[in-house]
Design a protein around this motif. Structure first.
Motif: not given
Length: 430
Positions: A66, A11, A73, A145, A20, A16-18, A13-14, A69-70
């Protein structure tokens, strides 16, 4: 085809961001957003995350860093040129320029408003407040998310081969469902599974499986990004959010009683007679239909989203017949808690009496029941709802009192205004 197990194992992060894209959302959200943008742009609305499955203690499973962060994003996302071109130029439901230039100009410059996050008693309190057109677009990404982070928390300690076997079993489970659905003559079914999906990659795989396995019986997906990427129909119309907010803004009981019909009047004007699907259960289907103006009988169909689905469809048929309409020309869309067994049963009961369609949600895009110990990946009932409008609480009664929400005194008032009596409770699983 993406190797999902390997992506989970490696995995990044860049990669597979939840969430997109701003169009990694349900089509009905964008349709409703445009209607709100034109009709109620200055209303201030608050949304709140509501976990109906209290035993799933999300704040004890998901790291707050986490989660932030999501969510941060998601706030960084902007509509891309290609996404804008697709929305501006694509044909939806046989209509070009479904999204008008003024709305698109606004959407192209949108940044989602800030969020507020706290922990309380093992749960996350996640709220969003702002102008209605802006804040409403948080609902679907917020749910996606939380659902995916919960799945990642369960999967993080699994080995590479264990993950491969897990996803192989999940794929087999879904394909067996597809094979059962293949035998239904005249089936029409779409993916409605964005809000409580296992992950974006898994939803995308499920959509591809449905397309290959069911061919023309698979009518599209509610997810705009997947529809664009896979050249599929984006499907959806409207949801309970509209009548809930309109009702909260009503100044008196008479205006409250009119609110569900004011919503559909504005909707009809917004979409020039297109997308004419009624969602009648926000304050009770029977009462809604009894008091409905005659012009609503001309609409295309009804979506059944709570209560006993067969009873809801029978009520719709009786209503059309009582108003001189032929039910065979009308569409009933079933969308509540569907899985293969009730899809088969409902199609058998109503095919030949009305046009039948299905919006398959959580049990399509997040059915890992029995695949990990102790139900660790079982789907659960997580929602993000409008809870106030201009400082007034919203209320939902539903045909299933287990889905009701709002202050007790306001629920009692709404039941009186809408003539809602005793209701049958149905367990809410997803």
């Amino acid at each position: 085809m993406v190797d999902i197990a390997t992506r989970v194992w490696n995995h990044k992060w860049k990669i597979d961001p939840i969430v997109r894209s701003l169009i990694d959302t349900d089509f009905y959200k964008l349709l409703m957003c445009q209607s709100v943008f034109h009709n109620k742009p200055d209303v201030t609305v608050s949304f709140s995350l509501i976990n109906r499955s209290k035993t799933i203690r999300l704040a004890e499973m998901i790291d707050e860093g986490e989660l932030r962060e999501q969510l941060d994003h998601v706030r960084s996302l902007r509509l891309t040129r290609g996404e804008s071109t697709w929305l501006r130029g694509n044909m939806f439901y046989g209509k070009r320029q479904m999204f008008r230039p003024d709305f698109m100009e606004w959407f192209e410059n949108l940044q989602l408003p800030p969020y507020h996050l706290e922990k309380r008693d093992g749960q996350y309190e996640l709220t969003f407040e702002g102008s209605w057109p802006e804040v409403m677009l948080w609902e679907i990404p917020a749910l996606a998310v939380l659902m995916e982070l919960r799945g990642r928390a369960v999967l993080k300690d699994m080995g590479r081969f264990e993950l491969q076997v897990l996803y192989a079993r999940a794929m087999t489970k879904l394909w067996e469902k597809v094979e059962r659905l293949r035998g239904i003559e005249g089936l029409r079914i779409a993916d409605f599974g964005t809000r409580r999906r296992h992950s974006f990659l898994w939803q995308d795989w499920c959509v591809q499986a449905m397309l290959e396995g069911l061919g023309g019986a698979f009518t599209g997906t509610s997810n705009c990004l997947i529809a664009r990427n896979r050249d599929l129909e984006a499907v959806g119309t409207n949801a309970h959010e509209l009548p809930m907010v309109y009702a909260a803004l009503a100044e008196d009981d008479a205006a409250l009683a009119r609110a569900p019909y004011d919503v559909l009047s504005d909707w009809h004007a917004e979409h020039e007679g297109n997308l004419r699907i009624i969602l009648p259960d926000t304050y009770g289907t029977e009462g809604f239909l009894d008091r409905a103006p005659d012009w609503l009988t001309q609409w295309t169909g009804i979506r059944i989203d709570s209560g006993d689905p067969a009873a809801g469809a029978e009520a719709a048929i009786r209503w059309w017949q009582s108003r001189g309409e032929d039910p065979m020309t009308k569409l009933v869309i079933f969308s509540d808690g569907l899985d293969v067994e009730n899809i088969v049963a409902l199609h058998r009961q109503f095919a030949g009496r009305v046009k039948v369609s299905f919006g398959w949600g959580t049990n399509l895009t997040n059915d890992f029941r029995g695949l990990v110990p102790d139900g660790g990946l079982d789907a659960f009932s997580l929602v993000c709802k409008a809870v106030s409008a201009n400082g007034r609480p919203t209320v939902k009664l539903s045909d299933n009192p287990e889905k009701a929400m709002g202050p007790a005194d306001e629920i009692a008032r709404y039941k009186r205004v809408f003539g809602v009596g005793e209701q049958v409770r149905r367990e809410v699983l997803v």
